[in-house]
Structures are given as C-alpha cells and as structure tokens.
Design an enzyme around this catalytic site. Structure first.
Site, PDB file in Angstrom:
ATOM      1  N   ASP A  61       0.847  -1.187   0.000  1.00 21.53           N
ATOM      2  CA  ASP A  61       0.000   0.000   0.000  1.00 21.53           C
ATOM      3  C   ASP A  61       0.889   1.246   0.000  1.00 21.53           C
ATOM      4  OD1 ASP A  61      -2.458   1.532   0.391  1.00 21.53           O
ATOM      5  OD2 ASP A  61      -1.708   1.863   2.424  1.00 21.53           O
TER       6      ASP A  61
ATOM      7  N   ASP B 114      -0.303   5.367   0.654  1.00 16.95           N
ATOM      8  CA  ASP B 114      -0.571   6.395   1.659  1.00 16.95           C
ATOM      9  C   ASP B 114      -0.914   5.760   3.004  1.00 16.95           C
ATOM     10  OD1 ASP B 114      -0.887   8.883   2.775  1.00 16.95           O
ATOM     11  OD2 ASP B 114      -2.375   9.585   1.353  1.00 16.95           O
TER      12      ASP B 114
END
Length: 266
Positions: free
Chosen positions: A7, A9
């Site tokens: 991932d 952010d």
C-alpha cells in the site's frame, strides 16, 4: 521467496511526507531481490506520477512497479468482452491514460454530447465532478452500459485531513442509476487478482502490507495472501485492537513500522 503487495498512503508516506523506515524497507526488498508491486486505489495518477511521488518522498520507484485502480479497471474491461462502443469515464489523467493505453475510445462524461450508448461507464476520483457528469453517467448506465467504480473509498487521508473520495461520487451514481457498479480497488478481488498475477507467485507466498484493515488487509486475506498491518496510518497502537474487533479481520502480523516487518520476516 516471498513477494510483497505494498500500500502507499499511510504505509510508505503521509500525503507529501515520508514515513520513517519506508525507504529503508524498499532498500531491504531490493537487496534481497524480493519482488514487489505498489498497489494503490488512487485512480487519479498515472503509474509514472505515482513513482515520481514516491521518489519525492525518498523512495526509489519506477512506473513498472505500480498497479493503480485505473490500470486494474482497464484490465477488467479488456477481460469483460464488452460490446463495441466507447467507454465513458469520470475521472482524471490516470484513468484517461489507463483506458487509452488499453485500446479503448475513452470519452469524458462532460463531452458525451449526442453519444447514443457507451459500452461502459468507469468512474474514479474526479475533483471537477458536476451534475452534468452525473447525468451523463446515469443516462448511459440506465441504457445498459456496464458500471465500473475504480475504488470504493468514501474518504481519502491527505496531509492529516480526510477529503471526499471516489466512493462518495460512486454513491451518487449508484443511487440515481439504481445499478450497483463492479468495484475494482481494494478490498475487491479484482485488483488483488491482477496484483498477484503481476508478481507471478502463489498467493500464500505473498505478503499484503498496509495500514488499513478494511482494504489492504481484508483484500489480502480474501486473496489468500499473508497479511501485515503496519501502525503508521489509519491503524495505530492506540486504536488497532478496536479496529480489529470492529472490522473483523485479523492480520497475520501487526508491526509498528515496516522495518519491524523486515526483522520479523528475516
């Protein structure tokens, strides 16, 4: 050899700000030759823009290491055997480029004009969304166009603030078209399937890594991957127990930061 679905952010950066140990973790992966893919629900940016943003936060990244929800949406449409016709889109440059590179005639919703019928309507984040775009999307979906939503995120964290996400726009389109869209981004199995295929490894050999139990960890678990939650974003040391109980997903590992994950994997 393990692979990694990473991932962005909340895991590698906060908006424009780097997260401690993120760059060191990517260096650790490179040193060991572990394959990885940056998997993002962000539909607005092109892969090169994603990589450029990562580089600005101190992480060595390349466009070919990125899989966006826009790219996954384009792949899904190619696999869906659509009838002939243009693809209407509500979104930004990342979505337009992904559809165009996949060979579709991508028509912005505000330029639909006298278009009789679109093969599909694809919607992502659009910070110039308008009633006219909503009207065009609903008109074509109700005429039979396939409805596709790049990602279901209703809110997006950005530099410490929550802002409306693609899912907020999608809710308006779904309600008024009375048609549920095909959802592409995490935790959907669609983007996870393409991400796993990109790595070329069995799911059980892959770590899905992120800060969000409802998207990163649920998506990884549903795809049969090992999961690692890092407490650097939505999940923190203060709220992780409550989040696990509320969301009902138990990650295989919970780590304070990415280098703790590296140490525990070995």
């Amino acid at each position: 050899m393990p692979g990694f679905l990473l991932d962005l952010d909340g895991t590698l950066y906060h908006g424009d700000h780097p997260i401690p140990y993120a760059a060191e973790f990517i260096g650790w992966l490179k040193e060991r030759g572990y394959p990885y893919v940056y998997v993002t629900n962000n539909s607005s940016r092109t892969p090169e823009q994603v990589a450029d943003h990562l580089r600005k936060t101190g992480i060595d990244a390349a466009a070919q290491e990125v899989l966006t929800s826009s790219q996954a949406a384009a792949l899904y449409l190619k696999d869906a055997s659509l009838p002939p016709g243009p693809v209407l889109y509500i979104g930004e440059e990342g979505l337009r480029q992904a559809l165009t590179e996949a060979g579709f005639e991508a028509v912005p919703a505000d330029e639909a004009g006298q278009l009789d019928k679109a093969a599909a309507v694809v919607q992502g984040i659009d910070r110039s969304f308008s009633y006219g775009k909503l009207l065009a999307a609903v008109r074509h979906i109700r005429r039979g166009a396939l409805s596709v939503l790049t990602n279901p995120d209703h809110l997006l964290p950005w530099n410490g603030e929550l802002t409306p996400g693609a899912g907020s726009i999608g809710a308006a389109i779904e309600r008024s078209s009375e048609t549920a869209p095909v959802v592409i981004g995490k935790p959907s199995p669609v983007i996870m399937r393409y991400a796993v295929e990109r790595l070329g490894l069995p799911p059980e050999e892959i770590w899905a890594v992120g800060d969000n139990l409802g998207t990163d960890i649920r998506g990884g678990a549903d795809a049969g991957c090992r999961t690692a939650l890092v407490l650097t974003g939505l999940a923190t040391e203060e709220n992780v127990s409550e989040q696990i109980a509320r969301i009902g997903v138990q990650p295989k590992l919970v780590c304070r930061h990415l280098m703790e994950l590296a140490e525990r994997i070995g």
